[in-house]
Write a protein that holds these residues in place. Structure first.
Motif, PDB file in Angstrom:
ATOM      1  N   PHE A  31       0.808  -1.214   0.000  1.00 14.76           N
ATOM      2  CA  PHE A  31       0.000   0.000   0.000  1.00 14.76           C
ATOM      3  C   PHE A  31       0.846   1.270   0.000  1.00 14.76           C
ATOM      4  N   SER A  32       2.132   1.192   0.339  1.00 10.95           N
ATOM      5  CA  SER A  32       2.963   2.381   0.552  1.00 10.95           C
ATOM      6  C   SER A  32       3.082   3.272  -0.681  1.00 10.95           C
ATOM      7  N   ILE A  36       2.395   8.296  -2.554  1.00 14.52           N
ATOM      8  CA  ILE A  36       2.978   9.132  -3.607  1.00 14.52           C
ATOM      9  C   ILE A  36       1.969   9.395  -4.725  1.00 14.52           C
ATOM     10  N   VAL A  37       1.329   8.342  -5.203  1.00 15.40           N
ATOM     11  CA  VAL A  37       0.425   8.520  -6.342  1.00 15.40           C
ATOM     12  C   VAL A  37      -0.842   9.274  -5.962  1.00 15.40           C
ATOM     13  N   THR A  38      -1.235   9.241  -4.698  1.00 17.21           N
ATOM     14  CA  THR A  38      -2.408  10.001  -4.266  1.00 17.21           C
ATOM     15  C   THR A  38      -2.159  11.501  -4.387  1.00 17.21           C
ATOM     16  N   ALA A  39      -0.952  11.933  -4.099  1.00 18.68           N
ATOM     17  CA  ALA A  39      -0.640  13.360  -4.236  1.00 18.68           C
ATOM     18  C   ALA A  39      -0.802  13.814  -5.688  1.00 18.68           C
ATOM     19  N   ALA A  91      -4.853  -0.796  -4.180  1.00 17.75           N
ATOM     20  CA  ALA A  91      -5.162   0.632  -4.044  1.00 17.75           C
ATOM     21  C   ALA A  91      -4.249   1.499  -4.908  1.00 17.75           C
ATOM     22  N   PRO A  92      -2.920   1.367  -4.836  1.00 20.05           N
ATOM     23  CA  PRO A  92      -2.091   2.193  -5.712  1.00 20.05           C
ATOM     24  C   PRO A  92      -2.267   1.852  -7.186  1.00 20.05           C
ATOM     25  N   GLY A  98      -6.342   5.634 -12.433  1.00 19.18           N
ATOM     26  CA  GLY A  98      -7.028   6.921 -12.438  1.00 19.18           C
ATOM     27  C   GLY A  98      -6.160   8.024 -13.018  1.00 19.18           C
ATOM     28  N   ILE A  99      -4.867   8.001 -12.730  1.00 17.04           N
ATOM     29  CA  ILE A  99      -3.946   8.990 -13.287  1.00 17.04           C
ATOM     30  C   ILE A  99      -3.882   8.848 -14.804  1.00 17.04           C
TER      31      ILE A  99
END
Length: 118
Positions: A31-32, A36-39, A91-92, A98-99
């Motif tokens: 999940f880590s 980064i990708v959420t930002a 999740a990532p 999505g990106i």
């Protein structure tokens, strides 16, 4: 009395305690990347919301959650050698999807804009 003090004390936790402690670590390992990708994803969502593309933001969020994240987590969990690291990676992976969707939408919007101006 002296003999008792010379022996080092050994304290061992039961095996299930170590398993419970290692499980969150395994999940967080997968999940880590999400941090980064959420930002990046939130920046894109803010950009599209600011430009009045709120319908796209809603559609992209639903696709990302319902069509990528949930099925991917389910598929990862039913594997014969499923690990929490693999399940945590869902999740990532969905956020990265999505990106990609947002980049494609942005390119499409720019091309439309250039056709109108040109």
């Amino acid at each position: 009395m002296r003999r008792i003090l010379e022996k080092p004390l050994k304290f061992e936790l039961p095996r299930f305690v170590w398993t419970v402690q290692k499980a969150p670590l395994a999940y967080l390992k997968g999940f880590s990347l999400e941090t980064i990708v959420t930002a990046v994803m939130f920046s894109m969502v803010g950009y599209f919301n600011g430009h009045g593309q709120t319908l796209w933001v809603m559609i992209q969020g639903l696709v990302q959650t319902l069509l990528v994240r949930l099925p991917l987590a389910y598929i990862m969990s039913i594997q014969p050698d499923a690990s929490l690291t693999q399940i945590g990676f869902a999740a990532p992976a969905a956020t990265i999807c999505g990106i990609v969707l947002n980049v494609l939408f942005y390119a499409r919007q720019r091309r439309r804009e250039n056709c109108r101006l040109g």
